[in-house]
Write a protein that holds these residues in place. Sequence first.
Motif, PDB file in Angstrom:
ATOM      1  N   ASN A 104       0.917  -1.446   0.067  1.00 20.20           N
ATOM      2  CA  ASN A 104      -0.578   0.041   0.232  1.00 20.20           C
ATOM      3  C   ASN A 104       0.708   1.213   0.025  1.00 20.20           C
ATOM      4  OD1 ASN A 104      -2.705  -1.126   0.047  1.00 20.20           O
ATOM      5  ND2 ASN A 104      -2.898  -1.427   1.923  1.00 20.20           N
ATOM      6  N   LEU A 105       2.133   1.122   0.424  1.00 22.85           N
ATOM      7  CA  LEU A 105       2.910   2.330   0.351  1.00 22.85           C
ATOM      8  C   LEU A 105       3.137   3.048  -0.604  1.00 22.85           C
ATOM      9  CD1 LEU A 105       4.683   2.680   3.742  1.00 22.85           C
ATOM     10  CD2 LEU A 105       2.524   3.496   3.525  1.00 22.85           C
ATOM     11  N   LEU A 106       3.967   1.378  -1.454  1.00 19.26           N
ATOM     12  CA  LEU A 106       4.507   1.504  -2.764  1.00 19.26           C
ATOM     13  C   LEU A 106       3.984   3.195  -4.279  1.00 19.26           C
ATOM     14  CD1 LEU A 106       6.161  -1.304  -3.075  1.00 19.26           C
ATOM     15  CD2 LEU A 106       7.077   0.032  -2.283  1.00 19.26           C
ATOM     16  N   VAL A 107       2.587   2.200  -3.664  1.00 20.30           N
ATOM     17  CA  VAL A 107       1.751   3.245  -4.686  1.00 20.30           C
ATOM     18  C   VAL A 107       1.210   4.108  -4.580  1.00 20.30           C
ATOM     19  CG1 VAL A 107      -0.833   3.770  -4.945  1.00 20.30           C
ATOM     20  CG2 VAL A 107       0.114   1.064  -4.777  1.00 20.30           C
ATOM     21  N   PRO A 108       1.994   4.994  -3.499  1.00 23.20           N
ATOM     22  CA  PRO A 108       1.614   7.006  -3.315  1.00 23.20           C
ATOM     23  C   PRO A 108       3.410   6.695  -3.835  1.00 23.20           C
ATOM     24  CG  PRO A 108       1.820   5.853  -1.011  1.00 23.20           C
ATOM     25  CD  PRO A 108       0.907   4.879  -2.339  1.00 23.20           C
ATOM     26  N   LEU A 109       4.413   6.408  -3.269  1.00 23.65           N
ATOM     27  CA  LEU A 109       5.535   6.902  -3.318  1.00 23.65           C
ATOM     28  C   LEU A 109       5.858   6.910  -5.122  1.00 23.65           C
ATOM     29  CD1 LEU A 109       7.576   4.157  -0.549  1.00 23.65           C
ATOM     30  CD2 LEU A 109       6.972   7.027  -0.659  1.00 23.65           C
ATOM     31  N   SER A 110       5.126   5.043  -5.594  1.00 23.99           N
ATOM     32  CA  SER A 110       5.316   5.085  -7.180  1.00 23.99           C
ATOM     33  C   SER A 110       5.175   6.332  -8.133  1.00 23.99           C
ATOM     34  CB  SER A 110       5.390   4.117  -7.393  1.00 23.99           C
ATOM     35  OG  SER A 110       3.754   3.652  -7.527  1.00 23.99           O
ATOM     36  N   GLU A 111       3.663   6.577  -7.822  1.00 24.09           N
ATOM     37  CA  GLU A 111       2.855   7.086  -8.053  1.00 24.09           C
ATOM     38  C   GLU A 111       3.841   9.232  -8.376  1.00 24.09           C
ATOM     39  OE1 GLU A 111      -0.850   6.831  -7.402  1.00 24.09           O
ATOM     40  OE2 GLU A 111      -1.384   4.758  -8.167  1.00 24.09           O
ATOM     41  N   ILE A 112       3.961   9.607  -6.939  1.00 23.82           N
ATOM     42  CA  ILE A 112       4.551  10.616  -6.528  1.00 23.82           C
ATOM     43  C   ILE A 112       6.105  10.803  -7.176  1.00 23.82           C
ATOM     44  CG2 ILE A 112       5.208  12.526  -4.755  1.00 23.82           C
ATOM     45  CD1 ILE A 112       3.328  10.768  -3.524  1.00 23.82           C
ATOM     46  N   SER A 113       6.741   9.512  -6.832  1.00 25.07           N
ATOM     47  CA  SER A 113       8.265   9.803  -7.779  1.00 25.07           C
ATOM     48  C   SER A 113       7.980   9.699  -8.862  1.00 25.07           C
ATOM     49  CB  SER A 113       9.200   8.172  -7.054  1.00 25.07           C
ATOM     50  OG  SER A 113       8.595   8.811  -5.394  1.00 25.07           O
ATOM     51  N   ARG A 114       6.922   9.349  -9.640  1.00 24.58           N
ATOM     52  CA  ARG A 114       7.686   9.601 -11.373  1.00 24.58           C
ATOM     53  C   ARG A 114       6.661  10.875 -11.825  1.00 24.58           C
ATOM     54  NH1 ARG A 114       2.752   5.908 -12.157  1.00 24.58           N
ATOM     55  NH2 ARG A 114       3.538   4.278 -11.068  1.00 24.58           N
ATOM     56  N   LYS A 115       6.635  11.911 -10.714  1.00 20.24           N
ATOM     57  CA  LYS A 115       5.918  13.150 -11.219  1.00 20.24           C
ATOM     58  C   LYS A 115       7.519  13.585 -11.556  1.00 20.24           C
ATOM     59  CE  LYS A 115       4.401  17.410  -9.674  1.00 20.24           C
ATOM     60  NZ  LYS A 115       3.601  17.995  -9.058  1.00 20.24           N
ATOM     61  N   PHE A 116       8.724  13.383 -10.712  1.00 19.79           N
ATOM     62  CA  PHE A 116       9.890  14.533 -10.506  1.00 19.79           C
ATOM     63  C   PHE A 116      11.172  13.436 -11.433  1.00 19.79           C
ATOM     64  CE2 PHE A 116       7.620  14.691  -6.576  1.00 19.79           C
ATOM     65  CZ  PHE A 116       7.680  16.053  -6.096  1.00 19.79           C
ATOM     66  N   LYS A 117      10.617  12.555 -11.739  1.00 27.09           N
ATOM     67  CA  LYS A 117      11.774  11.862 -13.515  1.00 27.09           C
ATOM     68  C   LYS A 117      13.165  11.909 -12.884  1.00 27.09           C
ATOM     69  CE  LYS A 117       9.123  13.118 -16.922  1.00 27.09           C
ATOM     70  NZ  LYS A 117       8.139  13.471 -17.892  1.00 27.09           N
ATOM     71  N   GLY A 118      13.318  11.386 -11.731  1.00 22.82           N
ATOM     72  CA  GLY A 118      14.551  11.404 -10.632  1.00 22.82           C
ATOM     73  C   GLY A 118      14.984  12.656 -10.401  1.00 22.82           C
ATOM     74  N   GLU A 119      14.218  13.071 -10.461  1.00 26.48           N
ATOM     75  CA  GLU A 119      14.964  14.556  -9.501  1.00 26.48           C
ATOM     76  C   GLU A 119      14.684  14.720  -8.008  1.00 26.48           C
ATOM     77  OE1 GLU A 119      13.121  17.832 -11.682  1.00 26.48           O
ATOM     78  OE2 GLU A 119      13.376  17.504 -13.391  1.00 26.48           O
ATOM     79  N   VAL A 120      13.994  13.184  -7.344  1.00 26.69           N
ATOM     80  CA  VAL A 120      14.164  13.079  -5.851  1.00 26.69           C
ATOM     81  C   VAL A 120      14.597  12.536  -4.881  1.00 26.69           C
ATOM     82  CG1 VAL A 120      12.114  11.942  -6.485  1.00 26.69           C
ATOM     83  CG2 VAL A 120      12.310  13.629  -4.095  1.00 26.69           C
ATOM     84  N   ASP A 121      15.289  12.427  -4.351  1.00 27.37           N
ATOM     85  CA  ASP A 121      16.312  11.587  -3.229  1.00 27.37           C
ATOM     86  C   ASP A 121      14.589  10.128  -3.590  1.00 27.37           C
ATOM     87  OD1 ASP A 121      17.965  12.768  -3.368  1.00 27.37           O
ATOM     88  OD2 ASP A 121      17.582  13.190  -0.960  1.00 27.37           O
ATOM     89  N   GLU A 122      15.446   8.873  -3.823  1.00 28.39           N
ATOM     90  CA  GLU A 122      14.529   7.549  -3.881  1.00 28.39           C
ATOM     91  C   GLU A 122      13.847   7.475  -2.439  1.00 28.39           C
ATOM     92  OE1 GLU A 122      13.967   2.708  -4.649  1.00 28.39           O
ATOM     93  OE2 GLU A 122      16.112   3.981  -4.609  1.00 28.39           O
TER      94      GLU A 122
END
Length: 503
Positions: A104-122
Amino acid sequence: MGITFVRKPWSEEESLACLDDDVREWFKGRFKTLTPPQRYSFKLVSMKKNVLITAPTGSGKTFSAFMVILSELFRLGKEHRLEDRVYCIYISPLRALDNDIYKNLLVPLSEISRKFKGEVDEIRVGIRTGDVSSYEKQKQLRKPPHILITTPESLAITLNSLRFVEKIKGAQWLVVDEIHELASSKRGTHLSLTIERLQHMVEDGFVRIGLGATLHPLEEVARFLVGYENGKSRSCTVVDVSWFKPFDLKLVCPTEDIVYTDADELNQLMYKELERIIEEHHTTLVFTNTRSGTERVVHHLKQSGRFPEESIAAHHGSLSRGIRWDVENRLKEGKLRVVVSSTSLELGIDIGYIDVVVQIGSPKSVSRCVQRIGRSGHGLEDTAKGVIIGMDRDDLVECGVMLECVKKRRLDRVHIPCNCLDVLAQHVVGMALNRKWDVKEAFDVVRSSYCYHSLRYENFVSVLHYLAGHYADLQDRSIYGKIWFDEEDGVFGRRGRYTKVIY
């Protein structure tokens, strides 16, 4: 300091303002509105308050605890300030629930991170339980998860992993899920000491968040969660929205004459009633009180031929992890008509939409009854629908009283075991493995736990004598010292090279 209740929720605007802009945008795009517990918790967690949240299943308790935490981690990630350490520790009584939270946590993490295209720390999430391989645990040493998901026993063992414990010394949040399930047994007593030992290691302390569906009395569970500091209960804010979901609950008897109907005929009538309920609903969750009872019901339903065999499944702790995961996923995808369980599905695992819950025989407690029936109608505005099938006169009387208690919103009182010397002995050995301790300092750590706040000093010292093997007559029973203890200097520590292996 002390336990307080919050009566008035914050507005949706005030609550969402606590989130990072991108996290808030994702949340608003994913959900129509905040759930009742979220209207209280977002603000409280952002204020770094200890919080106890009691709310029914399906009310968004997980995100009540985690959205602000995820928001803070994303803020650090965008500033490239995320360190290689654990920021949040999540504890649940079930490994299955740990796996569910992970997904369940992977869903928001992956969907929000996708917006930054590697510009945010994992932001990394990791599980550390008995199911996790040694290889995976070694990987966590090199790249520790920012959110660590674990069980009470695994966390206690982690405190004696000297290399990994360095990664959790900077923890800022600790989330205890299904706290009612833990508090009522020695697992909770064990956990309370683990948390206080962790508190002693963490320099600036951490925010404690407790989640549960059936908690009573709330003040006592809150004190269990937060413990004591300098002889006084730490502060905790209680959010109580436990009864906003409506219940449709009834008790049925398979026969008109339960006194003179023999057992075989009663069983056949029970199965007819059960099959009728299943036919009238899309997905039915059936609870029995034993694993063998679960297998018997599944066997009968498959033998009856009224439902496709592939639409019937069992779920209990004796099944392999792979089989349990497959059942949970098929249930969530709506591929199963009926699932029969003993206790493994009564806690907060996300299993999708359930039309009705059937309990065969008495669930043996009001809280367990509410917990199990609450698995149906998993949406916010849905009614929790349940049917209890009474199998003898005792069941009918017992369940009748339970229904009256549910109607009056009365739950069983949680009985928290206190001053358990066997649990204490285990933790003292664990403490000795880490370093040499001053007896008074160790006693203060132990007394910080709610479960040991009333422990007498002489009883603590007697446990040290026992563990040091000072009672010579115990050698006849092959009980030898696990620690050394110098009463004159008031210090103790580990004894021997193999103590850690035994621990």
